[in-house]
Design a protein around this motif. Structure first.
Motif, short mmCIF file in Angstrom:
data_model
loop_
_atom_site.label_atom_id
_atom_site.label_comp_id
_atom_site.label_asym_id
_atom_site.label_seq_id
_atom_site.Cartn_x
_atom_site.Cartn_y
_atom_site.Cartn_z
N MET A 1 -15.64 35.29 12.48
CA MET A 1 -16.43 34.43 12.62
C MET A 1 -14.51 33.68 12.01
O MET A 1 -13.95 32.87 12.39
CB MET A 1 -16.88 33.39 13.18
CG MET A 1 -16.78 32.08 12.72
SD MET A 1 -18.50 30.87 12.90
CE MET A 1 -18.18 30.02 14.43
N TRP A 2 -14.71 33.70 10.31
CA TRP A 2 -13.81 33.08 9.62
C TRP A 2 -12.34 34.21 9.44
O TRP A 2 -13.15 35.63 8.53
CB TRP A 2 -14.41 32.60 8.09
CG TRP A 2 -14.85 31.48 9.34
CD1 TRP A 2 -13.69 30.36 9.19
CD2 TRP A 2 -15.82 30.88 9.23
NE1 TRP A 2 -14.93 29.34 9.23
CE2 TRP A 2 -16.42 29.70 9.02
CE3 TRP A 2 -17.66 31.80 8.90
CZ2 TRP A 2 -17.30 28.85 9.78
CZ3 TRP A 2 -18.37 30.53 8.80
CH2 TRP A 2 -18.48 29.74 9.09
N THR A 3 -11.46 34.51 9.11
CA THR A 3 -10.75 35.81 9.49
C THR A 3 -10.00 35.51 7.76
O THR A 3 -9.41 36.14 7.05
CB THR A 3 -9.44 35.78 10.22
OG1 THR A 3 -8.78 34.55 10.67
CG2 THR A 3 -10.25 36.10 11.83
N SER A 4 -9.53 33.81 7.74
CA SER A 4 -8.88 33.92 6.22
C SER A 4 -10.12 34.61 4.73
O SER A 4 -11.82 34.37 5.17
CB SER A 4 -9.14 32.38 6.10
OG SER A 4 -9.66 31.13 6.27
N THR A 5 -9.99 34.47 3.85
CA THR A 5 -10.33 34.60 2.42
C THR A 5 -11.24 33.58 1.97
O THR A 5 -12.18 33.62 0.91
CB THR A 5 -9.65 35.59 1.21
OG1 THR A 5 -8.76 34.73 1.38
CG2 THR A 5 -9.29 36.05 1.95
N SER A 6 -10.96 31.56 1.90
CA SER A 6 -11.73 31.26 1.93
C SER A 6 -11.75 30.22 3.22
O SER A 6 -11.65 30.19 4.60
CB SER A 6 -10.91 30.56 1.12
OG SER A 6 -9.21 29.98 1.36
N PRO B 1 -14.23 21.36 6.46
CA PRO B 1 -14.95 21.72 8.13
C PRO B 1 -15.59 22.69 8.22
O PRO B 1 -16.62 22.10 9.43
CB PRO B 1 -13.72 20.99 9.49
CG PRO B 1 -12.74 20.62 8.54
CD PRO B 1 -13.04 21.57 6.88
N GLU B 2 -15.22 23.77 7.97
CA GLU B 2 -15.79 25.03 8.36
C GLU B 2 -16.66 25.02 7.85
O GLU B 2 -18.08 25.34 7.76
CB GLU B 2 -15.33 26.54 8.15
CG GLU B 2 -14.59 26.54 8.59
CD GLU B 2 -12.54 25.93 8.51
OE1 GLU B 2 -12.89 25.62 7.54
OE2 GLU B 2 -11.18 26.12 9.51
N SER C 1 -23.06 24.43 6.62
CA SER C 1 -24.03 23.53 5.73
C SER C 1 -25.36 22.91 6.81
O SER C 1 -26.09 23.15 6.77
CB SER C 1 -23.76 22.53 4.59
OG SER C 1 -22.96 23.53 3.87
N VAL C 2 -24.88 22.08 7.82
CA VAL C 2 -25.36 22.05 9.05
C VAL C 2 -26.50 22.88 9.41
O VAL C 2 -27.48 22.62 9.82
CB VAL C 2 -24.21 21.08 9.85
CG1 VAL C 2 -25.73 20.25 11.42
CG2 VAL C 2 -23.43 19.68 8.68
#
Length: 93
Positions: A1-6, A10-11, A16-17
């Protein structure tokens, strides 16, 4: 889903939600299951608990003494008289 290291703000808020919503939905389902089990188990015991059995009059002990004994038992057990079923009163020797 996330391709970056950080992860951005918003993500991280979205994650958390989502985590909190999964926990809350699970707790709600658990509460409903407990309520259903309480209704099922309570229905079988309701007939037995609906008619309280009278305390038999032991021979030689007056009603006042029986009432005092029941009051002391209730005080020691931190219970109401409806929760206790006295079947007999005998003097220990």
């Amino acid at each position: 889903m996330w391709t970056s290291t950080s992860m951005g703000v918003p993500e991280s808020v979205l994650l958390s939600v989502m985590g909190l919503s999964v926990v809350m939905v699970t707790l709600i389902i658990l509460a409903l299951v407990i309520l259903v089990f309480a209704k099922v188990m309570g229905s079988s015991n309701a007939a037995a608990q609906s008619a309280p059995r009278p305390i038999p009059d032991p021979p030689g002990i007056s009603d006042e003494v029986c009432s005092m004994i029941l009051a002391v038992i209730c005080e020691e057990l931190h219970a109401s008289p409806e929760e206790i079923n006295v079947t007999s009163i005998k003097e220990l020797k």
